[in-house]
Write a protein that holds these residues in place. Structure first.
Motif, PDB file in Angstrom:
ATOM      1  N   ALA A   1      -1.640  10.350   4.580  1.00 14.36           N
ATOM      2  CA  ALA A   1      -0.916  11.079   3.521  1.00 14.36           C
ATOM      3  C   ALA A   1       0.058  10.391   2.766  1.00 14.36           C
ATOM      4  O   ALA A   1       0.325  10.281   1.983  1.00 14.36           O
ATOM      5  CB  ALA A   1      -0.402  12.488   3.849  1.00 14.36           C
ATOM      6  N   PRO A   2       1.071   9.750   3.788  1.00 13.92           N
ATOM      7  CA  PRO A   2       2.086   9.016   3.225  1.00 13.92           C
ATOM      8  C   PRO A   2       1.532   7.543   2.414  1.00 13.92           C
ATOM      9  O   PRO A   2       2.050   7.315   1.637  1.00 13.92           O
ATOM     10  CB  PRO A   2       2.831   8.488   4.446  1.00 13.92           C
ATOM     11  CG  PRO A   2       2.083   8.693   5.568  1.00 13.92           C
ATOM     12  CD  PRO A   2       1.204   9.828   5.236  1.00 13.92           C
ATOM     13  N   ARG A   3       0.402   7.184   3.145  1.00  7.96           N
ATOM     14  CA  ARG A   3      -0.151   5.993   2.144  1.00  7.96           C
ATOM     15  C   ARG A   3      -0.509   6.514   0.688  1.00  7.96           C
ATOM     16  O   ARG A   3      -0.306   5.785  -0.151  1.00  7.96           O
ATOM     17  CB  ARG A   3      -1.262   5.443   2.961  1.00  7.96           C
ATOM     18  CG  ARG A   3      -0.850   4.586   4.156  1.00  7.96           C
ATOM     19  CD  ARG A   3      -1.830   4.275   4.965  1.00  7.96           C
ATOM     20  NE  ARG A   3      -2.774   3.210   4.492  1.00  7.96           N
ATOM     21  CZ  ARG A   3      -2.702   1.974   4.850  1.00  7.96           C
ATOM     22  NH1 ARG A   3      -1.740   1.663   5.650  1.00  7.96           N
ATOM     23  NH2 ARG A   3      -3.611   0.949   4.336  1.00  7.96           N
ATOM     24  N   GLN A   4      -0.942   7.717   0.697  1.00  9.96           N
ATOM     25  CA  GLN A   4      -1.668   8.069  -0.647  1.00  9.96           C
ATOM     26  C   GLN A   4      -0.272   8.466  -1.562  1.00  9.96           C
ATOM     27  O   GLN A   4      -0.702   8.212  -2.843  1.00  9.96           O
ATOM     28  CB  GLN A   4      -2.293   9.381  -0.372  1.00  9.96           C
ATOM     29  CG  GLN A   4      -3.729   9.347   0.131  1.00  9.96           C
ATOM     30  CD  GLN A   4      -4.752  10.420  -0.042  1.00  9.96           C
ATOM     31  OE1 GLN A   4      -4.451  11.451  -0.664  1.00  9.96           O
ATOM     32  NE2 GLN A   4      -5.585  10.507   1.010  1.00  9.96           N
ATOM     33  N   GLU A   5       0.686   8.990  -1.015  1.00  6.68           N
ATOM     34  CA  GLU A   5       1.902   9.142  -1.810  1.00  6.68           C
ATOM     35  C   GLU A   5       2.314   7.795  -2.361  1.00  6.68           C
ATOM     36  O   GLU A   5       2.662   7.586  -3.550  1.00  6.68           O
ATOM     37  CB  GLU A   5       2.909   9.764  -0.865  1.00  6.68           C
ATOM     38  CG  GLU A   5       4.031  10.558  -2.043  1.00  6.68           C
ATOM     39  CD  GLU A   5       5.100  10.994  -0.970  1.00  6.68           C
ATOM     40  OE1 GLU A   5       5.303  10.952   0.224  1.00  6.68           O
ATOM     41  OE2 GLU A   5       6.289  10.983  -1.579  1.00  6.68           O
ATOM     42  N   ILE A   6       2.243   6.809  -1.688  1.00  5.90           N
ATOM     43  CA  ILE A   6       2.790   5.385  -1.991  1.00  5.90           C
ATOM     44  C   ILE A   6       1.386   4.765  -2.983  1.00  5.90           C
ATOM     45  O   ILE A   6       2.107   4.392  -4.372  1.00  5.90           O
ATOM     46  CB  ILE A   6       2.829   4.371  -0.867  1.00  5.90           C
ATOM     47  CG1 ILE A   6       3.892   4.789   0.085  1.00  5.90           C
ATOM     48  CG2 ILE A   6       3.032   3.026  -1.267  1.00  5.90           C
ATOM     49  CD1 ILE A   6       3.913   3.937   1.213  1.00  5.90           C
TER      50      ILE A   6
ATOM     51  N   SER B   1       8.446  -3.612  -8.708  1.00  2.00           N
ATOM     52  CA  SER B   1       8.990  -4.103  -7.631  1.00  2.00           C
ATOM     53  C   SER B   1       8.781  -3.025  -6.448  1.00  2.00           C
ATOM     54  O   SER B   1       8.553  -1.769  -6.942  1.00  2.00           O
ATOM     55  CB  SER B   1      10.467  -4.273  -7.674  1.00  2.00           C
ATOM     56  OG  SER B   1      11.172  -2.826  -8.164  1.00  2.00           O
ATOM     57  N   ILE B   2       8.831  -3.243  -5.377  1.00  3.35           N
ATOM     58  CA  ILE B   2       8.603  -2.503  -4.534  1.00  3.35           C
ATOM     59  C   ILE B   2       9.717  -1.464  -4.183  1.00  3.35           C
ATOM     60  O   ILE B   2       9.715  -0.221  -3.895  1.00  3.35           O
ATOM     61  CB  ILE B   2       8.641  -3.246  -2.868  1.00  3.35           C
ATOM     62  CG1 ILE B   2       7.709  -4.055  -2.849  1.00  3.35           C
ATOM     63  CG2 ILE B   2       8.352  -2.290  -1.534  1.00  3.35           C
ATOM     64  CD1 ILE B   2       6.193  -3.912  -2.518  1.00  3.35           C
ATOM     65  N   ASP B   3      11.114  -1.848  -4.698  1.00  5.92           N
ATOM     66  CA  ASP B   3      12.154  -0.900  -4.568  1.00  5.92           C
ATOM     67  C   ASP B   3      11.983   0.033  -5.464  1.00  5.92           C
ATOM     68  O   ASP B   3      12.157   1.297  -5.389  1.00  5.92           O
ATOM     69  CB  ASP B   3      13.523  -1.606  -5.037  1.00  5.92           C
ATOM     70  CG  ASP B   3      13.948  -2.591  -3.860  1.00  5.92           C
ATOM     71  OD1 ASP B   3      14.058  -2.163  -2.748  1.00  5.92           O
ATOM     72  OD2 ASP B   3      13.685  -4.087  -4.058  1.00  5.92           O
TER      73      ASP B   3
ATOM     74  N   SER C   1      12.906   7.370  -1.985  1.00  7.70           N
ATOM     75  CA  SER C   1      13.140   6.627  -0.465  1.00  7.70           C
ATOM     76  C   SER C   1      13.368   5.423  -0.924  1.00  7.70           C
ATOM     77  O   SER C   1      13.683   4.829  -1.955  1.00  7.70           O
ATOM     78  CB  SER C   1      11.765   6.851   0.303  1.00  7.70           C
ATOM     79  OG  SER C   1      10.578   6.324   0.000  1.00  7.70           O
ATOM     80  N   THR C   2      13.319   4.646   0.324  1.00  2.70           N
ATOM     81  CA  THR C   2      13.703   3.112   0.099  1.00  2.70           C
ATOM     82  C   THR C   2      12.585   2.299   0.642  1.00  2.70           C
ATOM     83  O   THR C   2      11.513   2.634   1.014  1.00  2.70           O
ATOM     84  CB  THR C   2      14.876   2.848   1.093  1.00  2.70           C
ATOM     85  OG1 THR C   2      14.648   2.797   2.311  1.00  2.70           O
ATOM     86  CG2 THR C   2      16.089   3.687   0.529  1.00  2.70           C
ATOM     87  N   LYS C   3      12.639   1.008   0.419  1.00  2.00           N
ATOM     88  CA  LYS C   3      11.718  -0.177   0.732  1.00  2.00           C
ATOM     89  C   LYS C   3      11.205   0.128   2.171  1.00  2.00           C
ATOM     90  O   LYS C   3      10.194  -0.347   2.215  1.00  2.00           O
ATOM     91  CB  LYS C   3      12.348  -1.500   0.545  1.00  2.00           C
ATOM     92  CG  LYS C   3      11.280  -2.501   0.214  1.00  2.00           C
ATOM     93  CD  LYS C   3      11.873  -3.901   0.174  1.00  2.00           C
ATOM     94  CE  LYS C   3      13.385  -4.192  -0.351  1.00  2.00           C
ATOM     95  NZ  LYS C   3      13.375  -5.697  -1.062  1.00  2.00           N
ATOM     96  N   GLY C   4      11.981   0.330   3.093  1.00  5.53           N
ATOM     97  CA  GLY C   4      11.662   0.463   4.623  1.00  5.53           C
ATOM     98  C   GLY C   4      10.546   1.690   4.636  1.00  5.53           C
ATOM     99  O   GLY C   4       9.529   1.002   5.540  1.00  5.53           O
TER     100      GLY C   4
ATOM    101  N   LYS D   1       2.751  -6.008  -1.207  1.00  6.27           N
ATOM    102  CA  LYS D   1       2.411  -5.251  -2.285  1.00  6.27           C
ATOM    103  C   LYS D   1       0.853  -5.466  -2.649  1.00  6.27           C
ATOM    104  O   LYS D   1       0.274  -4.509  -3.328  1.00  6.27           O
ATOM    105  CB  LYS D   1       3.287  -5.883  -3.560  1.00  6.27           C
ATOM    106  CG  LYS D   1       3.223  -5.096  -4.571  1.00  6.27           C
ATOM    107  CD  LYS D   1       4.426  -5.469  -5.645  1.00  6.27           C
ATOM    108  CE  LYS D   1       4.131  -6.863  -6.494  1.00  6.27           C
ATOM    109  NZ  LYS D   1       5.072  -6.903  -7.674  1.00  6.27           N
ATOM    110  N   ALA D   2       0.371  -6.499  -2.585  1.00  2.00           N
ATOM    111  CA  ALA D   2      -1.059  -6.632  -2.793  1.00  2.00           C
ATOM    112  C   ALA D   2      -1.874  -5.805  -2.073  1.00  2.00           C
ATOM    113  O   ALA D   2      -2.978  -5.237  -2.786  1.00  2.00           O
ATOM    114  CB  ALA D   2      -1.641  -8.113  -2.397  1.00  2.00           C
TER     115      ALA D   2
END
Lengths: 223, 223
Positions: free
Chosen positions: A24-29, A46-48, A56-59, A68-69
């Motif tokens: 689920a978190p992957r889908q949100e990303i 950017s990832i940020d 949230s943050t980059k972490g 990113k790819a």
DNA sequence: GTTTCAACATACCAATCAGTATGCAGCCAA
DNA sequence: TTGGCTGCATACTGATTGGTATGTTGAAAC
């Protein structure tokens, strides 16, 4: 930009649904990334920015993805999976090719319009902008995406081929004929911008109009 | 990459051809930039790469242009100018709308195929990736480009409107009908890759096929 | 209650790159 | 021959950003 509230979707009990990979978190990303890729392009995102869009943050992003790819390739996979899930059953149905190709095109456009960010990223040749930067490292993932797309387009080409042999479609190589066919449909991802006052009915009419145009393009004129 | 030899074109006597603005060195920069924009995208194309492609350095580029965005806008202007020069005369001709729109579409596709780098950059919505980074500074240039494109598309819309009133084209708003029409044609900039063994005849056949597809899409079926 | 570990946040680094500042060679006029 | 100007090249800077290294916290496991 105010931080978004947590999604609070029914996120229970899909932890180990798949092989422990697609979560689920992957889908949100993926969703946040697709929206930004659509608006800014791959490089300019950017990832940020992706993290900020999720509040949230980059972490967090790098906890679920290694680069990113990799996020980009997941956007592609998701997009192709949804399209295939919708269209493949129609392609496998019986019935005259003209009706089947029309229903497939309609499902295709509806999917594009209702899932614009992902599909826009997927449908345009944005991939070239990624591979050129790391052509070697991501060659495998690239081949997978290309394979998915080829298989998807083959669904249409087969039905087109049927129609050609039945004498109802113009007699040209299906692979070639499919290009402007998809062009008429996919171009919507370039010119269409969601409006505030756009109703579901408007989208339906648009989908119908594009579908009919594309089908007319392959139909042999019957004098 | 070995440095390219100097162009050695007939570069004489066009110094003050225009208002002292658009020069020969500028066109060389625009050409190199268009090729890189096509392959890598706007963001991923560095000024150094543009200079290297011309066998020079950044100093030369910044001597003729004040920013990367300015180069980009010149690519757009050149692309729209070439298209308009080719198509506008056909639109202004007499004759039945069906034949005119077909000749216009054909000229359009031929121009895309023979000037792929510039036209690919121009035709796709790449612009959004630029404006978002500096939406305020380049608003004027953006409006100019959008105006050029609108005027160009209006050429087609007017002929389509004629055909609708003559009862030979399907009865839909011309602005809307033109979208899949251009889609069928412009999509070629996404899927087409120049091959080594591609002859001029191949290009002609491709152009003819795409044109006929697009025209069938707007033609009312005559039962 | 303490160990462990997943799920992040924070701090940091190295590379890239748009844009600037400056140097410099050749040419042309006076 | 000199002064100025065009047409570049070279050197440099500040800002952005992908990726990493290192904290921190809450909760489950025992």
């Amino acid at each position: 930009m105010p931080p978004m509230p947590p999604p609070s979707e029914p996120e229970a009990a899909n932890k180990a649904a798949r092989g422990g990979d697609s979560d689920a978190p992957r889908q949100e990303i993926v969703k946040a990334a697709a929206e930004l890729f659509m608006d800014l392009g791959y490089r300019a995102t950017s990832i940020d920015a992706i993290a900020e869009r999720m509040g949230s943050t980059k972490g967090r992003v790098y906890h679920w993805y290694r680069s990113k790819a990799e996020i980009y390739f997941d956007v592609q996979r998701s997009a192709m999976r949804r399209l295939t899930e919708l269209v493949e059953p129609i392609a496998r149905e019986g019935g005259p090719p003209q009706q089947r190709i029309e229903r497939m095109a309609r499902a295709h456009v509806d999917c594009l319009l209702h899932d614009l960010p992902m599909q826009k990223v997927s449908v345009q040749g944005l991939e070239t902008h990624v591979i050129t930067s790391d052509s070697v490292r991501h060659a495998k993932a690239m081949r997978e995406i290309v394979g998915l797309r080829d298989a998807y387009e083959a669904l249409f080409c087969e039905v087109i081929d049927e129609g050609i042999r039945a004498g109802v479609f113009v007699d040209l190589p299906p692979r070639l004929l499919s290009k402007p066919f998809f062009g008429a449909l996919n171009w919507v991802t370039i010119w269409y911008r969601p409006r505030r006052l756009q109703t579901e009915d408007d989208l339906q009419m648009l989908g119908e109009m594009l579908t009919e145009f594309a089908v007319r393009g392959i139909l042999k004129e019957r004098n």
